[in-house]
Design a protein around this motif. Structure first.
Motif, PDB file in Angstrom:
ATOM      1  N   UNK A 305       0.837  -1.197   0.000  1.00 55.44           N
ATOM      2  CA  UNK A 305       0.000   0.000   0.000  1.00 55.44           C
ATOM      3  C   UNK A 305       0.871   1.246   0.000  1.00 55.44           C
ATOM      4  N   UNK A 306       1.940   1.227   0.779  1.00 58.18           N
ATOM      5  CA  UNK A 306       2.829   2.384   0.842  1.00 58.18           C
ATOM      6  C   UNK A 306       3.440   2.698  -0.510  1.00 58.18           C
ATOM      7  N   UNK A 307       3.947   1.676  -1.198  1.00 58.84           N
ATOM      8  CA  UNK A 307       4.570   1.895  -2.503  1.00 58.84           C
ATOM      9  C   UNK A 307       3.540   2.332  -3.535  1.00 58.84           C
ATOM     10  N   UNK A 308       2.343   1.724  -3.509  1.00 57.83           N
ATOM     11  CA  UNK A 308       1.316   2.098  -4.480  1.00 57.83           C
ATOM     12  C   UNK A 308       0.880   3.551  -4.282  1.00 57.83           C
ATOM     13  N   UNK A 309       0.691   3.972  -3.046  1.00 60.48           N
ATOM     14  CA  UNK A 309       0.300   5.361  -2.791  1.00 60.48           C
ATOM     15  C   UNK A 309       1.432   6.325  -3.125  1.00 60.48           C
ATOM     16  N   UNK A 310       2.666   5.905  -2.877  1.00 61.29           N
ATOM     17  CA  UNK A 310       3.803   6.758  -3.242  1.00 61.29           C
ATOM     18  C   UNK A 310       3.858   6.949  -4.749  1.00 61.29           C
ATOM     19  N   UNK A 311       3.616   5.892  -5.502  1.00 60.32           N
ATOM     20  CA  UNK A 311       3.584   6.019  -6.958  1.00 60.32           C
ATOM     21  C   UNK A 311       2.442   6.932  -7.404  1.00 60.32           C
ATOM     22  N   UNK A 317      -0.676  12.912 -10.641  1.00 61.08           N
ATOM     23  CA  UNK A 317      -1.038  14.294 -10.945  1.00 61.08           C
ATOM     24  C   UNK A 317      -1.613  15.005  -9.742  1.00 61.08           C
ATOM     25  N   UNK A 318      -1.665  16.334  -9.797  1.00 63.81           N
ATOM     26  CA  UNK A 318      -2.067  17.112  -8.613  1.00 63.81           C
ATOM     27  C   UNK A 318      -3.532  16.954  -8.234  1.00 63.81           C
ATOM     28  N   UNK A 319      -4.405  16.629  -9.176  1.00 63.57           N
ATOM     29  CA  UNK A 319      -5.836  16.538  -8.865  1.00 63.57           C
ATOM     30  C   UNK A 319      -6.328  15.102  -8.721  1.00 63.57           C
ATOM     31  N   UNK A 336      -6.305  -3.674  -2.412  1.00 62.90           N
ATOM     32  CA  UNK A 336      -6.558  -3.046  -3.705  1.00 62.90           C
ATOM     33  C   UNK A 336      -6.311  -1.550  -3.556  1.00 62.90           C
ATOM     34  N   UNK A 337      -5.358  -1.034  -4.337  1.00 63.65           N
ATOM     35  CA  UNK A 337      -5.029   0.392  -4.344  1.00 63.65           C
ATOM     36  C   UNK A 337      -5.208   0.894  -5.768  1.00 63.65           C
ATOM     37  N   UNK A 338      -5.991   1.975  -5.926  1.00 66.67           N
ATOM     38  CA  UNK A 338      -6.231   2.508  -7.256  1.00 66.67           C
ATOM     39  C   UNK A 338      -6.286   4.025  -7.196  1.00 66.67           C
ATOM     40  N   UNK A 339      -6.033   4.636  -8.336  1.00 70.80           N
ATOM     41  CA  UNK A 339      -6.171   6.091  -8.431  1.00 70.80           C
ATOM     42  C   UNK A 339      -6.795   6.436  -9.778  1.00 70.80           C
ATOM     43  N   UNK A 340      -7.205   7.688  -9.921  1.00 67.03           N
ATOM     44  CA  UNK A 340      -7.804   8.145 -11.179  1.00 67.03           C
ATOM     45  C   UNK A 340      -6.897   9.177 -11.851  1.00 67.03           C
ATOM     46  N   UNK A 341      -5.600   8.890 -11.805  1.00 69.75           N
ATOM     47  CA  UNK A 341      -4.618   9.856 -12.293  1.00 69.75           C
ATOM     48  C   UNK A 341      -4.499   9.904 -13.787  1.00 69.75           C
ATOM     49  N   UNK A 342      -3.296  10.212 -14.256  1.00 75.73           N
ATOM     50  CA  UNK A 342      -3.062  10.498 -15.663  1.00 75.73           C
ATOM     51  C   UNK A 342      -3.239   9.253 -16.527  1.00 75.73           C
ATOM     52  N   UNK A 343      -3.070   9.474 -17.849  1.00 80.73           N
ATOM     53  CA  UNK A 343      -3.429   8.458 -18.834  1.00 80.73           C
ATOM     54  C   UNK A 343      -2.368   7.425 -19.073  1.00 80.73           C
ATOM     55  N   UNK A 344      -2.438   6.833 -20.296  1.00 79.81           N
ATOM     56  CA  UNK A 344      -1.642   5.640 -20.634  1.00 79.81           C
ATOM     57  C   UNK A 344      -0.160   5.913 -20.605  1.00 79.81           C
ATOM     58  N   UNK A 345       0.271   7.107 -21.035  1.00 83.37           N
ATOM     59  CA  UNK A 345       1.710   7.377 -21.078  1.00 83.37           C
ATOM     60  C   UNK A 345       2.310   7.323 -19.681  1.00 83.37           C
TER      61      UNK A 345
END
Length: 419
Positions: A305-311, A317-319, A336-345
Motif C-alpha cells: 500500500x505504501x509503494x502504491x500510494x507513493x507512486x 497528478x495534482x488533482x 486493492x489500491x487505485x487512483x484516477x490519475x493520468x493516462x496511458x503514457x
C-alpha cells in the motif's frame, strides 16, 4: 638446495617416470649380478651375452610400467620363457613379472587385470613345461600365491584410489553447493535489504519532495501554509532517519540492534493521513473481520500500500484521488489500491520505469505465495491488486463494515480538501 626425505618422496611421487626408471635400473643391475655370480653348472648354463640380454629385457621395461603395463607383461613373457628353455639362469626376471602384474591390477580396469593374471599363469605354465628339470609342488604353491597376492594388492590399491577420488569429488560438490547456497542467501539478503531501504527512502523522500514544492509555491502568498509544510517535512525527515537507523542497526554485527516494531496493516490510517497531508486525496476502506496476520504478510501488505500510494503521489497528478480497499477473508487478505490519475503514457512509465518499487512489490507478494496484478485501471488511472493466502484465527469479533470499492461518487473529507 637442501631437501628433506619427505620432500624427496613427494617429488618422486609427482614424477613417476623417474621413480620407475630407478626401480628398473636397480632391479636389472641386481638381476644381472645374480646371474653372473650364481649361474654355475649343472643348474644353469654359464652366463653369456644372450643370457644377460634376455634377463635385462625382462626388467628394464619396468620404466614404462604405468603407461603400458599389460603390453609390457605380454612382451616380457617371451624372453622369460626363453631363459628357462635355453637353460639360462633367470636371475630376478620373475620379480619383473610380479611388478608388471601388480601395475596392471593397480592402474587398469577389472577385465584387463584379469587378463593380465591369466597371462601370468600361462607364462608360468610355459616356463614349467620348458624347464629342463622338474619343479616341485612347493615352488608351484609359492609362485601361485605370490601372483595372486600381487594381483589382490594392485586391485586393493585401485579401489582405494577410486574411493578417495570419489570422496574428493563429493567434497568438491558439497563445497560448490555450499558456495552456491551462500551466494543465493547473500543475494536474497541484499534483495530484502534493498526492498526495505527503497520502501523507506522512496516513500518519505517522495512525500518530502511534494511538501517542499508546495512550501516553495506558498512561501510568498501563504507563509502559514508554507510553515506547516516545512514542519511536515521536518517530521517526515526525522521519521525517515529513525527507520533508516533501525534498518542499519539490524545490519550491525558488533552489538545488539535497537529494533523498533515493524509497521503493519494497523498503521494504514496513519499512512493514509500522511498521504492526504502530502496532497494526495486518499480514502481507506477495511472490509470483513480483522484477523491476526503473520508478521511477514502484515509487513508485505503494508509496504505494498505504501509503494502504491507513493507512486500515485508521484505520477498521478495534482488533482488525482486514490482509494485503498483492504478485505479480510477467512483464508485470504485482499489489498486493492487505485487512483484516477493520468493516462496511458504515465501508466506505462509507472510499469516500465527504472525504479525498484514495483519489483519489490512483486518479490514481496511472490515470497508469500500471493497473486498480484499491476496495470491500468478501467476508466483511467492505475491500480495495484494483491491477494495474500492466510489461515489464522481471528483476533476479535467486531467486524468493520465499510463501503465497497464499486461505490457511488465519493464525498471528500475536509482533510482531502486540503490537497
Amino acid at each position: 638446495m637442501r631437501t628433506t626425505p619427505g620432500s624427496t618422496r613427494s617429488w618422486l611421487w609427482a614424477h613417476p617416470l623417474v621413480s620407475d626408471s630407478i626401480l628398473a635400473v636397480v632391479l636389472t643391475t641386481a638381476s644381472l649380478w645374480t646371474i653372473v655370480a650364481f649361474a654355475e653348472p649343472p643348474y644353469a648354463r654359464p652366463a653369456d651375452a644372450l643370457n644377460l640380454a634376455l634377463a635385462a629385457s625382462c626388467t628394464l621395461p619396468l620404466t614404462l610400467r604405468r603407461q603400458r603395463p599389460f603390453v609390457l607383461l605380454v612382451a616380457t613373457a617371451l624372453p622369460g620363457v626363453g631363459l628357462i628353455a635355453l637353460g639360462y639362469s633367470p636371475g630376478l626376471s620373475g620379480i619383473g613379472t610380479f611388478v608388471l602384474l601388480y601395475s596392471v591390477a593397480a592402474h587398469r580396469g577389472l577385465a584387463l587385470s584379469l587378463a593380465a593374471l591369466a597371462v601370468s599363469f600361462a607364462t608360468y605354465a610355459a616356463m614349467v613345461a620348458a624347464a629342463p628339470v622338474p619343479i616341485s609342488w612347493a615352488n608351484h604353491v609359492v609362485m601361485t600365491t605370490v601372483m595372486l597376492l600381487c594381483w589382490v594388492c594392485g586391485r586393493a590399491l585401485r579401489l582405494r584410489r577410486a574411493y578417495l577420488s570419489e570422496l574428493v569429488q563429493r567434497a568438491d560438490r558439497l563445497e560448490r553447493a555450499r558456495e552456491a547456497d551462500t551466494r543465493a542467501a547473500r543475494a536474497e539478503e541484499r534483495s530484502r535489504i534493498a526492498r526495505e531501504l527503497h520502501d523507506v527512502v522512496a516513500h518519505h523522500v517522495s512525500v518530502m519532495t511534494v511538501q517542499a514544492a508546495a512550501a516553495r509555491k506558498m512561501l510568498d502568498t501563504k507563509p502559514d501554509v508554507a510553515r506547516d509544510a516545512l514542519t511536515a517535512i521536518e517530521e517526515m525527515g526525522r521519521t525517515a532517519m529513525a527507520e533508516m537507523r533501525s534498518i542499519v542497526g539490524v545490519l550491525r554485527t558488533d552489538g545488539p540492534a535497537e529494533r523498533a516494531p515493524q509497521p503493519g496493516m494497523q498503521d494504514l490510517p496513519a499512512l493514509v493521513e500522511q498521504m492526504r497531508e502530502a496532497g494526495l486525496r486518499t480514502q481507506l476502506w477495511i472490509e470483513g473481520e480483522r484477523r491476526g496476520l503473520p508478521p511477514g504478510v502484515d509487513l508485505a501488505a503494508y509496504r505494498l500500500v505504501q509503494e502504491a500510494l507513493t507512486n500515485s503521489l508521484r505520477h498521478a497528478g495534482p488533482s488525482a484521488r486514490a482509494w485503498v480497499t483492504v478485505r479480510h477473508e477467512p483464508d485470504e487478505l485482499s489489498v486493492h489500491v487505485e487512483d484516477d490519475g493520468r493516462g496511458a503514457a504515465e501508466e506505462s512509465l509507472r510499469i516500465g520505469g527504472k525504479g525498484h518499487g514495483l519489483v519489490g512489490i512483486r518479490e514481496r507478494v511472490a515470497l508469500y505465495g500471493g497473486v498480484l496484478r499491476i496495470g491500468p485501471r478501467t476508466g483511467g488511472g492505475f491500480e495495484v491488486r494483491a491477494q495474500f493466502p492466510i489461515n489464522h484465527r481471528p483476533l476479535g469479533n467486531s467486524p468493520l463494515n465499510h463501503r465497497p470499492l464499486n461505490h457511488s461518487p465519493l464525498k471528500q473529507s475536509p482533510l482531502e480538501d486540503r490537497a
